[in-house]
Design an enzyme around this catalytic site. Sequence first.
Site, PDB file in Angstrom:
ATOM      1  N   SER A 250       0.847  -1.195   0.000  1.00 35.10           N
ATOM      2  CA  SER A 250       0.000   0.000   0.000  1.00 35.10           C
ATOM      3  C   SER A 250       0.880   1.241   0.000  1.00 35.10           C
ATOM      4  O   SER A 250       2.061   1.180   0.366  1.00 35.10           O
ATOM      5  CB  SER A 250      -0.871   0.001   1.266  1.00 35.10           C
ATOM      6  OG  SER A 250      -1.573   1.205   1.427  1.00 35.10           O
TER       7      SER A 250
ATOM      8  N   TYR B 132      -2.558  -0.587  10.703  1.00 34.37           N
ATOM      9  CA  TYR B 132      -2.614  -1.086   9.323  1.00 34.37           C
ATOM     10  C   TYR B 132      -1.372  -0.663   8.545  1.00 34.37           C
ATOM     11  O   TYR B 132      -0.767  -1.466   7.827  1.00 34.37           O
ATOM     12  CB  TYR B 132      -3.872  -0.554   8.635  1.00 34.37           C
ATOM     13  CG  TYR B 132      -3.886  -0.779   7.143  1.00 34.37           C
ATOM     14  CD1 TYR B 132      -4.182  -2.026   6.617  1.00 34.37           C
ATOM     15  CD2 TYR B 132      -3.597   0.264   6.256  1.00 34.37           C
ATOM     16  CE1 TYR B 132      -4.194  -2.237   5.242  1.00 34.37           C
ATOM     17  CE2 TYR B 132      -3.599   0.064   4.897  1.00 34.37           C
ATOM     18  CZ  TYR B 132      -3.896  -1.190   4.391  1.00 34.37           C
ATOM     19  OH  TYR B 132      -3.889  -1.393   3.037  1.00 34.37           O
TER      20      TYR B 132
END
Length: 228
Positions: free
Chosen positions: A137, A149
């Site tokens: 990501s 995350y």
Amino acid sequence: MADPVFLITGASSGIGAATARQAASAGYRLVLAARSADRLAALAGELGGPGRAIAVTCDVTDFAQQEAMVRDALDAFGAIDVAFANAGFGASRGFLNETPEHWREMVLTNVLGCAFTIRATIPALKESVGHLLLTSSVAGRRALQGSLYSATKHAVTAMAESARLELNDTGVRVTSIEPGMVDTPFFDNPVSNALEPDDIARAVLFAVQQPRHVDVNEILIRPVSQPT
């Protein structure tokens, strides 16, 4: 030569399902893995059924299930040419948000699940001189405020480079796919001006369809409107 075989975890929706559809259009046979058996079966049927696509129910945090996934792939198609470790999910920002149980499942899925996919598929990828891809990501390139995350995706980015170094003399290529904001079920609410899953799927296919001597190690892809 038979059409190459493309294995995808987290294949039942979002980036995984979009990649499966584009890979099928490009002539790949598909091994579709996720925990959602009904959605997987429907997608496998859409993409041609047993001779072209198989559905394998798999919890990526269970290494025995990942080993079984690889055995099913080899039994069905005889090889794995591309393995896409795509399974993962997120959490709200803030270290006082979400439950500890949610955190545990996210860390196990995003980090250990990805490592298990690498471990389970490496022998087959070495045999086929194939391609390993991991979904990281933008959040795996820079820390986000209060985001566990983000920490999991930093781990995935590091795993991609670690795997590349380990596999460098085998011919196996390794790519980290690093999306920005994507309009997928990952988010509770639709994201305006976000990337679509198909945008990421095209990036995946771009990497795997390069000439054999070309190893695209990282693809960082943002919407035009995303500043960071």
